[in-house]
Design an enzyme around this catalytic site. Structure first.
Site, PDB file in Angstrom:
ATOM      1  N   ARG A 217      38.207  -6.924 118.615  1.00 10.65           N
ATOM      2  CA  ARG A 217      37.019  -7.133 119.432  1.00 10.65           C
ATOM      3  C   ARG A 217      37.330  -6.408 120.728  1.00 10.65           C
ATOM      4  O   ARG A 217      38.398  -6.617 121.308  1.00 10.65           O
ATOM      5  CB  ARG A 217      36.798  -8.620 119.720  1.00 10.65           C
ATOM      6  N   ASP A 219      36.706  -6.367 124.327  1.00 13.40           N
ATOM      7  CA  ASP A 219      36.137  -7.149 125.414  1.00 13.40           C
ATOM      8  C   ASP A 219      35.486  -6.211 126.432  1.00 13.40           C
ATOM      9  O   ASP A 219      36.004  -5.133 126.721  1.00 13.40           O
ATOM     10  CB  ASP A 219      37.278  -7.927 126.085  1.00 13.40           C
ATOM     11  N   GLU A 255      31.784  -5.827 122.634  1.00 11.11           N
ATOM     12  CA  GLU A 255      31.018  -6.808 123.392  1.00 11.11           C
ATOM     13  C   GLU A 255      30.126  -6.052 124.374  1.00 11.11           C
ATOM     14  O   GLU A 255      30.589  -5.570 125.410  1.00 11.11           O
ATOM     15  CB  GLU A 255      31.953  -7.757 124.155  1.00 11.11           C
TER      16      GLU A 255
END
Ligand code: QV4
Ligand code: CA
Length: 518
Positions: A217, A219, A255
């Site tokens: 992921r 960020d 994200e």
């Protein structure tokens, strides 16, 4: 081969190339084992507990992967708030969850159990303005921007030469220059245009890749230039061939909080992997909170201004949302409202859009004042020395009171199986009552019906698309030794079944699939 065959082969190859090039990026494949399809975010679990969870639960119950909290050295803040994780001090693998040896053992054991590991990578910034020591003991000074544990110094950070605001803070999130070159909440913003910074970050990601992770992921992706990320990707290894086919690229999901408008769009990142599609949770919450009729979900997906399904990662809840750090408390759906969370998760897992992620939380005492949770900082359950407590599941699959373990709730883990079994089957036999009752099948593999019509019982014969038989309703029970511990749904010769759902009962949906037929 005849000349004509060569021509056909040539066109087939060109077509295949364009399909791959146009639809999704090589970084958008999650590398799940077999038919697995769901990621769980085990927020701040210890690595030793995660390894055990892969073997005793996630593997056997069909979960596809785990999103970890950030694993590298981070700031140690006074009352040990969870958000210290998002203030990197170095790229050594030592967090509150464990050290590098424990990390490697976990990755290996989870891969063996068929469960992939994705690391939350914080590359945009280092710490806030304070000075101190990190979780590996490295000293740092956020004021003078000294991070000897990497090492990074002041020249590795954005300053007035690239950030247009006088206080170096981001004020306008829609302005790309500002959002990407200034500081997010005071966090020291790394200059990823620098070859040195890129090299250090790629070394970190490569260490994780070599250990066997399947992806990341990213960020705060919105705050990093796509071009800089691409340059970092260029330095990455392929995934470890002990677990993955050769030349596999890491899965990356970004994200990027985007709800429409002229700001930084999710689509700027979809050639670099998937985007977390924030429209999804918000629109779904609007429907489930009766701000929009359930019947409209018939077209849920790209038609709702979302990125294409193959470019999306979706969720109902996240570590930020349950604390109101993203979205709005009161609209966001999470374990504080279990009935709503179950039905929201059930719809998400039944619906063929995106890669899905389920949240697994720890308890804290939520205390809402003026729309904010004043306890939103509280860290994970820990002893008086700050050591995170172990997760000790009960025989009935639930967890001890400190850990919520939403992923172990029957309604949720049974819907994970539903999604795995439904696979790529299309939505068929859509039915709605024109309002808050809906039902649909996934080909001839699975069927779900939801009733959110206040004070009303849904009671009617619906087409399930399934072969004749007795099916165990996965919401009220499980199939154990050929017997259903909950209610049974009888599907007749022509695929019809009589469905009854009382919207005010604990479970306001019914779900069945072909692997729970008795
Ligand atoms: C404070 C003030 C600032 C001031 C600064 C001075 O609020 O105005 O400039 O001091 O130094 C913590 C504190 C925050 C503090 C900051 C710096 O909460 O008050 O600033 O540290 O010391 C998490 C938390 C943040 C936390 C951060 C770092 O949510 O509260 O900040 O970790 O510890 C946007 C972004 C999106 C982001 C989302 C929250 O586009 O990318 O906000 N989401 C991700 C993560 C999130 C994480 C970060 C990004 C940062 O999911 O969990 O923030 O890595 O929408
Ligand atoms: Ca930045």
């Amino acid at each position: 081969m005849a000349f004509n065959s060569y021509i056909l082969l040539f066109f087939a190859l060109v077509a295949a190339h364009f399909r791959c090039g146009l639809t999704n990026s090589p970084y958008s494949h999650p590398h799940f084992a077999g038919n697995r399809s769901v990621i769980v975010h085990l927020m701040q679990w210890k690595f030793v507990d995660i390894a055990a969870e892969c073997e005793r639960f996630l593997g056997p119950f069909g979960y596809g992967g785990i999103q970890l909290s950030p694993v590298n050295e981070h700031a140690v803040l006074g009352n040990r708030p969870w958000y210290e994780l998002y203030q990197p001090v170095s790229y050594r693998i030592i967090s509150r969850s464990g050290n590098e040896a424990e990390f490697k053992d976990m990755v290996h054991r989870c891969n063996k159990a068929g469960v992939r590991i994705y690391v939350d990578a914080v590359l945009n910034h280092m710490t806030g303005a304070q000075e101190g020591s990190g979780t590996a003991g490295s000293h740092y000074n956020g004021n003078s921007m000294q991070y000897p544990g990497v090492p990074f110094g002041p020249n590795d950070f954005h300053g007035h030469e690239s950030c247009p605001t006088s206080d170096l803070e981001i004020h306008n999130y829609d302005n790309a220059q500002e959002a990407r070159n200034c500081r997010l909440s005071g966090l020291r913003d790394l200059k990823q245009s620098s070859e040195y910074v890129r090299t250090k970050q790629a070394e970190f990601l490569n260490k994780l890749i070599d250990a066997g992770v399947a992806g990341f992921r990213f960020d705060a992706s919105k705050h990093m230039w796509p071009g800089d990320l691409e340059a970092i990707y260029g330095k990455l290894h392929s995934l470890n061939t002990a677990y993955f086919p050769s030349n596999s690229k890491p899965f990356v999901y970004h994200e990027v909080i985007y709800y429409g408008g002229n700001g930084i769009k999710s689509s700027e990142y979809t050639r670099l992997g998937r985007a977390i599609e924030f429209h999804y949770y918000r629109e779904l919450a609007n429907v489930l909170r009766h701000h929009n009729q359930l019947k409209w979900l018939k077209t849920f997906g790209q038609n709702w201004s979302m990125v294409p399904s193959d470019d999306a990662l979706v969720m109902v809840d996240s570590h930020d949302m349950q604390r109101g750090h993203t979205g709005t408390l009161g609209l966001n759906i999470n374990f504080f409202e279990p009935k709503l969370l179950k039905v929201a998760t059930a719809f998400m897992l039944a619906w063929p859009y995106g890669v899905t992620r389920v949240m697994s939380s720890y308890h804290w005492n939520q205390k809402i004042q003026n729309g904010h949770d004043v306890n939103d900082w509280m860290g994970p359950p820990s002893d008086s020395h700050g050591n995170i407590l172990s997760v000790k599941p009960n025989a009935d699959l639930t967890c001890n009171k400190e850990w919520v373990c939403e992923h172990r709730w029957r309604q949720i883990h049974n819907m994970v199986a539903f999604r795995n079994i439904a696979g790529s089957e299309p939505v068929t036999h859509w039915w709605d009552n024109g309002d808050y009752e809906i039902a649909c099948s996934r080909g001839n593999k699975a069927f779900i019906a939801l009733n959110l019509q206040p004070g009303q019982t849904l009671h009617r014969t619906l087409q399930t698309g399934l072969p004749k038989g007795e099916y165990c309703d996965l919401v009220t029970g499980n199939l154990k030794d050929g017997k259903c511990t909950g209610s049974t749904v009888h599907v007749d010769q022509s695929g019809n079944a009589e469905i009854t759902i009382n919207s005010s009962s604990d479970d306001d949906f019914v779900a069945i699939h072909v692997h729970a037929k008795h």
